[in-house]
Design an enzyme around this catalytic site. Structure first.
Site, short mmCIF file in Angstrom:
data_model
loop_
_atom_site.label_atom_id
_atom_site.label_comp_id
_atom_site.label_asym_id
_atom_site.label_seq_id
_atom_site.Cartn_x
_atom_site.Cartn_y
_atom_site.Cartn_z
N ASN A 22 0.88 -1.17 0.00
CA ASN A 22 0.00 0.00 0.00
C ASN A 22 0.91 1.23 0.00
OD1 ASN A 22 -1.81 2.04 0.39
ND2 ASN A 22 -2.40 1.45 2.48
N TRP A 23 1.06 1.82 -1.18
CA TRP A 23 1.98 2.96 -1.30
C TRP A 23 1.42 4.24 -0.71
CZ3 TRP A 23 4.16 2.61 -7.01
CH2 TRP A 23 5.05 1.52 -7.07
N LYS A 24 0.13 4.23 -0.38
CA LYS A 24 -0.52 5.45 0.11
C LYS A 24 -0.24 6.59 -0.89
CE LYS A 24 -0.25 3.45 4.67
NZ LYS A 24 -0.19 3.60 6.10
N HIS A 107 -9.53 1.35 4.68
CA HIS A 107 -8.27 1.56 5.42
C HIS A 107 -8.54 2.52 6.58
CE1 HIS A 107 -4.20 2.75 6.41
NE2 HIS A 107 -3.81 1.65 5.81
N GLU A 109 -6.95 4.95 7.66
CA GLU A 109 -6.70 6.37 7.34
C GLU A 109 -7.92 6.97 6.63
OE1 GLU A 109 -2.94 5.80 5.36
OE2 GLU A 109 -2.03 5.26 7.28
N GLU A 179 -5.30 -4.59 10.71
CA GLU A 179 -4.33 -3.52 10.92
C GLU A 179 -4.70 -2.75 12.19
OE1 GLU A 179 -2.12 -2.28 7.11
OE2 GLU A 179 -3.96 -1.11 7.19
N GLY A 185 2.50 2.67 10.93
CA GLY A 185 3.49 3.73 10.82
C GLY A 185 4.15 4.11 12.14
N SER A 217 3.48 -1.67 10.63
CA SER A 217 4.92 -1.71 10.93
C SER A 217 5.57 -3.05 10.60
CB SER A 217 5.18 -1.31 12.39
OG SER A 217 4.79 0.04 12.59
N GLY A 238 2.95 -0.83 4.35
CA GLY A 238 3.02 0.58 3.98
C GLY A 238 4.47 0.98 3.73
N GLY A 239 5.09 1.59 4.73
CA GLY A 239 6.42 2.18 4.60
C GLY A 239 7.45 1.28 3.93
P1 13P Z 1 3.11 0.75 7.76
O1 13P Z 1 3.61 -0.56 7.18
O2 13P Z 1 3.85 1.93 7.25
O3 13P Z 1 2.98 0.68 9.25
O4 13P Z 1 1.62 0.95 7.18
C1 13P Z 1 0.71 -0.08 7.31
C2 13P Z 1 -0.48 0.25 6.50
O5 13P Z 1 -1.23 1.15 6.82
C3 13P Z 1 -0.70 -0.55 5.29
O6 13P Z 1 -1.98 -0.36 4.80
#
Ligand code: 13P
Length: 259
Positions: A22-24, A107, A109, A179, A185, A217, A238-239
């Site tokens: 998930n590149w956001k 998600h 967010e 999640e 994050g 994470s 994510g990251g």
């Molecule tokens: P991180 O891996 O950066 O914690 O993000 C997780 C995420 O929100 C994936 O959708």
């Protein structure tokens, strides 16, 4: 590969592990092209499914670069309607036309910042299935909810509403991403045992065939421990998915502890 025994008798289901990037809101189209070309050079074991979810703007690049590849792609969100006066929105039909196989729904967010509710998640899940897209349904509790011992109740509510009105055969096609919001994050992943307990609940609430992955994470150092838990079938990342090197290391690390 794992096999599940269901309450309806022994049910043998071969499960591949699923790693979803998930590149956001990261990467321009030139940067996307560079990433995807590098990823295509990497050997991916046949039992790993890799899905890239870039921003909408990069989906045509995915279509161009990944058609015919084993790497698949999807979107980070969508509207439930097929078309209409919804400024700024993207429809399931548009994603389908761009060759998407998956779509992230709900998600945290989006729930937090864009008023996604359990009910909008439910509408989007049904619309995605209707258009042949696999919904990646995100569920998870906040820190406050965890501290008040509400994790299981929150998960139960989110999962039940997401599946409301679906046929059991549709539920079987879903991917759930557990999640915990406090792990996203933060550098503070859940323990694999804690995540596994929640995954077991999600399976009890759904079907033996659903795919359940963990997010929050996840990195090359901890993925092996998550994958040791039979109830954890992959990760939403994510990251660590934004740079090809860290993503490659994570994919390599995921197989270390597998049988
Ligand atoms: P991180 O891996 O950066 O914690 O993000 C997780 C995420 O929100 C994936 O959708």
């Amino acid at each position: 590969m794992w096999f599940y025994a269901s309450g309806h008798g022994i049910m043998l289901v071969m499960i591949k592990s699923l790693f979803i990037a998930n590149w956001k809101m990261h990467k321009t189209n030139p940067a996307t092209t560079q990433f995807v070309r590098a990823l295509k050079q990497i050997f991916l074991p046949a039992d790993q499914v890799v899905v890239i979810c870039p921003p909408y703007t990069a989906l045509p690049i995915m279509q161009q670069e990944l058609t015919g590849s084993t790497i698949v792609y999807g979107a980070q969100n969508m509207h439930w309607a097929n078309e209409g006066a919804y400024t700024g929105e993207i429809s399931p039909e548009m994603l389908q036309a761009l060759g998407c196989s998956y779509v992230i729904i709900g998600h945290s967010e989006r729930r937090r910042d864009y008023n996604e509710t359990d009910e909008t998640v439910q509408r989007k899940v049904a619309a995605a299935l209707h258009h042949g897209l696999v919904p990646i349904v995100c569920v998870g509790e906040s820190l406050d909810e965890r501290n008040h011992d509400e994790t299981m109740a929150v998960i139960q509510r989110q999962v039940s509403i997401a599946c409301h009105g679906l046929l059991p055969t549709d539920v079987a096609r879903l991917v759930f991403a557990y999640e915990p919001i406090w792990a996203i994050g933060s550098g503070q992943a859940a323990t694999p045992e804690y995540a596994a307990t929640v995954h077991t609940l999600i399976r009890q609430l759904t079907r033996p065939e659903v795919t359940i992955i963990y997010g929050g994470s996840v990195n090359a150092d901890n993925i092996g421990q998550f994958m040791q838990q039979p109830s954890i079938q992959g990760a939403l990342i994510g990251g660590a998915s934004v740079e090809v090197e860290s993503f490659q290391q994570l994919l390599a690390g995921s197989t270390i502890n597998r049988i």
